[in-house]
Motif scaffolding. Structure first.
Motif, PDB file in Angstrom:
ATOM      1  N   UNK A  38      42.918  37.732  30.534  1.00  0.00           N
ATOM      2  CA  UNK A  38      42.388  37.563  31.891  1.00  0.00           C
ATOM      3  C   UNK A  38      42.030  38.911  32.502  1.00  0.00           C
ATOM      4  N   UNK A  39      42.988  39.832  32.456  1.00  0.00           N
ATOM      5  CA  UNK A  39      42.777  41.157  33.052  1.00  0.00           C
ATOM      6  C   UNK A  39      42.257  42.104  31.977  1.00  0.00           C
ATOM      7  N   UNK A  40      41.057  41.809  31.532  1.00  0.00           N
ATOM      8  CA  UNK A  40      40.383  42.562  30.480  1.00  0.00           C
ATOM      9  C   UNK A  40      40.394  44.061  30.791  1.00  0.00           C
ATOM     10  N   UNK A  41      40.750  44.861  29.786  1.00  0.00           N
ATOM     11  CA  UNK A  41      40.917  46.300  30.021  1.00  0.00           C
ATOM     12  C   UNK A  41      39.630  46.972  30.497  1.00  0.00           C
ATOM     13  N   UNK A  42      38.495  46.575  29.940  1.00  0.00           N
ATOM     14  CA  UNK A  42      37.226  47.165  30.365  1.00  0.00           C
ATOM     15  C   UNK A  42      36.894  46.727  31.788  1.00  0.00           C
ATOM     16  N   UNK A  43      37.132  45.462  32.090  1.00  0.00           N
ATOM     17  CA  UNK A  43      36.870  44.972  33.444  1.00  0.00           C
ATOM     18  C   UNK A  43      37.767  45.677  34.457  1.00  0.00           C
ATOM     19  N   UNK A  44      39.014  45.910  34.081  1.00  0.00           N
ATOM     20  CA  UNK A  44      39.933  46.598  34.981  1.00  0.00           C
ATOM     21  C   UNK A  44      39.483  48.033  35.219  1.00  0.00           C
ATOM     22  N   UNK A  45      39.092  48.724  34.160  1.00  0.00           N
ATOM     23  CA  UNK A  45      38.694  50.126  34.306  1.00  0.00           C
ATOM     24  C   UNK A  45      37.405  50.270  35.103  1.00  0.00           C
ATOM     25  N   UNK A  46      36.535  49.258  35.031  1.00  0.00           N
ATOM     26  CA  UNK A  46      35.267  49.300  35.760  1.00  0.00           C
ATOM     27  C   UNK A  46      35.336  48.590  37.112  1.00  0.00           C
ATOM     28  N   UNK A  47      36.509  48.091  37.448  1.00  0.00           N
ATOM     29  CA  UNK A  47      36.685  47.340  38.696  1.00  0.00           C
ATOM     30  C   UNK A  47      35.726  46.154  38.761  1.00  0.00           C
ATOM     31  N   UNK A  48      35.550  45.505  37.624  1.00  0.00           N
ATOM     32  CA  UNK A  48      34.655  44.353  37.541  1.00  0.00           C
ATOM     33  C   UNK A  48      35.449  43.091  37.870  1.00  0.00           C
ATOM     34  N   UNK A  49      35.655  42.857  39.138  1.00  0.00           N
ATOM     35  CA  UNK A  49      36.489  41.743  39.565  1.00  0.00           C
ATOM     36  C   UNK A  49      35.801  40.399  39.395  1.00  0.00           C
ATOM     37  N   UNK A  50      34.462  40.413  39.302  1.00  0.00           N
ATOM     38  CA  UNK A  50      33.751  39.167  39.026  1.00  0.00           C
ATOM     39  C   UNK A  50      34.091  38.653  37.628  1.00  0.00           C
ATOM     40  N   UNK A  51      34.185  39.559  36.656  1.00  0.00           N
ATOM     41  CA  UNK A  51      34.540  39.141  35.303  1.00  0.00           C
ATOM     42  C   UNK A  51      35.980  38.633  35.266  1.00  0.00           C
ATOM     43  N   UNK A  52      36.869  39.325  35.944  1.00  0.00           N
ATOM     44  CA  UNK A  52      38.264  38.870  36.003  1.00  0.00           C
ATOM     45  C   UNK A  52      38.334  37.484  36.642  1.00  0.00           C
ATOM     46  N   UNK A  53      37.546  37.270  37.672  1.00  0.00           N
ATOM     47  CA  UNK A  53      37.477  35.960  38.323  1.00  0.00           C
ATOM     48  C   UNK A  53      37.052  34.882  37.317  1.00  0.00           C
ATOM     49  N   UNK A  54      36.005  35.156  36.546  1.00  0.00           N
ATOM     50  CA  UNK A  54      35.496  34.174  35.589  1.00  0.00           C
ATOM     51  C   UNK A  54      36.515  33.887  34.481  1.00  0.00           C
ATOM     52  N   UNK A  55      37.170  34.930  33.981  1.00  0.00           N
ATOM     53  CA  UNK A  55      38.184  34.737  32.941  1.00  0.00           C
ATOM     54  C   UNK A  55      39.376  33.951  33.481  1.00  0.00           C
ATOM     55  N   UNK A  56      39.776  34.262  34.701  1.00  0.00           N
ATOM     56  CA  UNK A  56      40.897  33.547  35.312  1.00  0.00           C
ATOM     57  C   UNK A  56      40.547  32.086  35.555  1.00  0.00           C
ATOM     58  N   UNK A  57      39.327  31.821  35.987  1.00  0.00           N
ATOM     59  CA  UNK A  57      38.884  30.453  36.220  1.00  0.00           C
ATOM     60  C   UNK A  57      38.902  29.656  34.922  1.00  0.00           C
ATOM     61  N   UNK A  58      38.425  30.256  33.847  1.00  0.00           N
ATOM     62  CA  UNK A  58      38.424  29.599  32.542  1.00  0.00           C
ATOM     63  C   UNK A  58      39.847  29.322  32.073  1.00  0.00           C
ATOM     64  N   UNK A  59      40.715  30.316  32.215  1.00  0.00           N
ATOM     65  CA  UNK A  59      42.108  30.159  31.785  1.00  0.00           C
ATOM     66  C   UNK A  59      42.813  29.061  32.573  1.00  0.00           C
ATOM     67  N   UNK A  60      42.597  29.049  33.882  1.00  0.00           N
ATOM     68  CA  UNK A  60      43.233  28.053  34.734  1.00  0.00           C
ATOM     69  C   UNK A  60      42.789  26.649  34.354  1.00  0.00           C
TER      70      UNK A  60
END
Length: 274
Positions: free
Chosen positions: A225-247
């Protein structure tokens, strides 16, 4: 290009600006009682039920309190209902305290808790569950008369039984990928079908259904969910999409398992009223 859209986020902070979260608060401010807050209506049994109904525990580690807060909000806004913040995250207790206020219905906890002192402070700022990579006996003893759920880490059959006999209502099988993944959960669950288990370490979102189908009550998803590249780039939209899929996958996996269990019970003539 990475984006920092906050369209999915909750209302802005109401108590502490993010810049303040980076500074350790005085101990007397951190350790406060929640007995009169809405948190008091929760208990360990209800927390356990919510974890089992969710099927997914999102595990967040970040290198700053600001990043932790924004990533947590992205995941919670996407539908994640159970979130663990790792103890090594800077400002973890202040971040947790603010999230408890902003998301009162969410199941929020602290992970990688290794000692009684950290456990005690985490409980005082509103953690509904604590998670460790091993069995910390002092924590187990402290939570017995509290509303907080403790999830100790186990690996072997002996550790599973030891934790359960000591009072654990659920255990974390860790590191599950190194132990054999889904096959290990399937095998170890058979003699301990009465003990709820969380599978943790190295699990992909797509594997959620397989783990739950084979006996896990829930899975811990960290970098999934908290993809390392997304975290380093502050790409919260990607984290949102991954979290939505996981949920979504977690909920679907739990629903499938419940239907299968009801059908099995009906075929065997066992009541499902409980």
């Amino acid at each position: 290009m990475a984006t920092t859209s906050n369209s999915f986020c909750s209302p802005p902070l109401t108590r502490l600006p993010l810049t303040e979260l980076a500074r350790p608060l005085p101990h007397r401010m951190r350790v406060r009682c929640f007995s009169s807050s809405p948190l008091s209506r929760f208990d360990a049994g209800r927390t356990l039920a919510q974890i089992q109904n969710s099927g997914v525990i999102a595990c967040l580690r970040a290198n700053s309190p600001e990043l932790a807060m924004e990533a947590a909000r992205a995941a919670l806004g996407a539908g994640v209902s159970v979130l663990e913040i790792v103890m090594s995250t800077p400002g973890v207790l202040e971040v947790l305290e603010q999230l408890v206020l902003d998301y009162p219905a969410a199941v929020l906890g602290v992970g990688t808790v290794l000692n009684v002192k950290d456990a005690s402070i985490a409980m005082s700022v509103g953690a509904r569950f604590l998670m460790s990579p091993a069995i910390v006996e002092g924590i187990m003893a402290d939570v017995q008369n509290s509303n907080v759920l403790y999830i100790p880490g186990v690996m072997t059959p002996n550790e599973i039984l030891l934790a359960y006999n000591a009072g654990a209502k659920i255990v974390k099988v860790y590191p599950v990928s190194a132990l054999g993944g889904v096959n290990y959960i399937s095998a170890i669950q058979k003699p301990f079908s009465h003990i709820p288990m969380v599978a943790s370490q190295g699990i992909a979102i797509e594997s959620t259904d397989a783990y739950i189908a084979q006996g896990a009550s829930a899975v811990v998803l960290s970098e999934a969910i908290f993809n390392s590249e997304a975290m380093s780039q502050h790409n919260f939209d990607l984290i949102y999409e991954l979290a939505k899929k996981a949920s979504l996958l977690g909920s679907e996996a739990v629903d499938r398992k419940k239907r299968w269990m009801r059908q099995t019970c009906l075929q065997r003539g066992v009541s499902t009223s409980h």
